[in-house]
Design an enzyme around this catalytic site. Structure first.
Site, short mmCIF file in Angstrom:
data_model
loop_
_atom_site.label_atom_id
_atom_site.label_comp_id
_atom_site.label_asym_id
_atom_site.label_seq_id
_atom_site.Cartn_x
_atom_site.Cartn_y
_atom_site.Cartn_z
N SER A 288 -6.75 -30.91 -71.17
CA SER A 288 -5.34 -30.83 -71.56
C SER A 288 -5.15 -30.00 -72.82
O SER A 288 -4.14 -29.31 -72.97
CB SER A 288 -4.75 -32.24 -71.75
N ARG B 26 -11.66 -19.57 -56.55
CA ARG B 26 -11.50 -18.22 -55.99
C ARG B 26 -12.68 -17.30 -56.26
O ARG B 26 -12.75 -16.22 -55.69
CB ARG B 26 -10.20 -17.61 -56.52
N HIS C 150 -1.59 -21.77 -56.41
CA HIS C 150 -2.02 -22.31 -57.71
C HIS C 150 -0.77 -22.48 -58.55
O HIS C 150 -0.36 -21.59 -59.29
CB HIS C 150 -3.05 -21.38 -58.35
N ASN D 18 -2.03 -20.90 -68.48
CA ASN D 18 -2.69 -21.43 -69.66
C ASN D 18 -4.18 -21.51 -69.34
O ASN D 18 -4.59 -21.37 -68.18
CB ASN D 18 -2.08 -22.76 -70.11
N ARG E 275 -6.24 -23.91 -69.17
CA ARG E 275 -6.62 -24.95 -68.21
C ARG E 275 -6.39 -24.46 -66.78
O ARG E 275 -7.21 -24.68 -65.89
CB ARG E 275 -5.82 -26.23 -68.46
N ARG F 97 12.40 -5.67 -51.66
CA ARG F 97 13.79 -5.51 -51.23
C ARG F 97 14.43 -4.27 -51.85
O ARG F 97 15.41 -3.75 -51.32
CB ARG F 97 14.63 -6.73 -51.63
N SER G 183 9.49 -6.34 -56.26
CA SER G 183 10.41 -6.62 -55.16
C SER G 183 10.27 -5.58 -54.05
O SER G 183 10.35 -4.38 -54.30
CB SER G 183 11.86 -6.59 -55.66
#
Length: 198
Positions: A43, A146, A67, A135, A137, A78, A76
């Site tokens: 943490s 991965r 994740h 972050n 963590r 679009r 984008s």
């Protein structure tokens, strides 16, 4: 595949030592940071972050966004033209994707179609520019999954590149990050076979 570090918490070890000292009411110490890292008390590592700009295929984009503790800003389709695509190792698939992308580019340049209409024809090989912030963590949890030999090759390359950059900046935290093969029961994996020999 491009992975570029955009921003990272400066003086992270000093910051983490100060924050961790609150837990134990002790003097700030990098030894305490290392201890809580080894114990899995992560943490504290949520107070530091790293942001990357990554070129990735839609196939990886669909995976990395699982994740949830990472934050994403994605190019984008679009309103912009996608310029590149990931070339698979199978030449037959490559030829098919090349044909689709050529057709996409031709229609995009013609001006007769809106980018929003054309985005439906893009293959999963199409490359997007993505900013990803996490972050420490979140990165500690993401990387072993991965970097695993069972992960998709392109995603594994991205994870290994991120790990290399983070380990260069903060080796005390990221140098030892690797797949957790000792907990995996998949013996078809090359990494798993190596681990299970020992």
């Amino acid at each position: 595949m491009t992975v570029q570090l955009i921003d990272i918490t400066p003086n992270a070890m000093e910051k983490l030592a100060k924050i961790a000292s609150v837990c134990y009411q002790s003097k700030p110490s990098e030894k305490v940071v290392k201890k809580i890292l080894d114990l899995g008390h992560w943490s504290v590592f949520e107070h530091c972050y790293a942001t990357f700009k990554i070129d990735m295929s839609v196939a990886v984009l669909l995976q990395i966004t699982r994740h949830r503790h990472l934050s994403f800003t994605v190019q984008s389709s679009r309103v912009t033209e996608l310029k590149d695509w990931r070339e698979p190792e199978d030449m037959r698939v490559t030829i098919d994707i090349e044909h689709i992308m050529d057709e996409y580019w031709e229609r995009f340049q013609s001006g007769r179609y809106s980018p929003e209409e054309l985005m439906y024809m893009l293959p999963k090989a199409a490359i997007y520019q993505v900013y990803v912030t996490g972050n420490f963590r979140a990165w500690l949890e993401y990387l072993p999954k991965r970097m695993c030999g069972r992960a998709m090759k392109e995603h594994r390359e991205i994870a290994n590149a991120i790990k290399t950059i983070l380990a260069e900046k903060y080796p005390e935290i990221f140098e030892d990050v690797k797949p957790r093969c000792q907990y995996c029961h998949d013996t078809s994996c090359l990494f798993g076979k190596e681990t299970k020999k020992g």
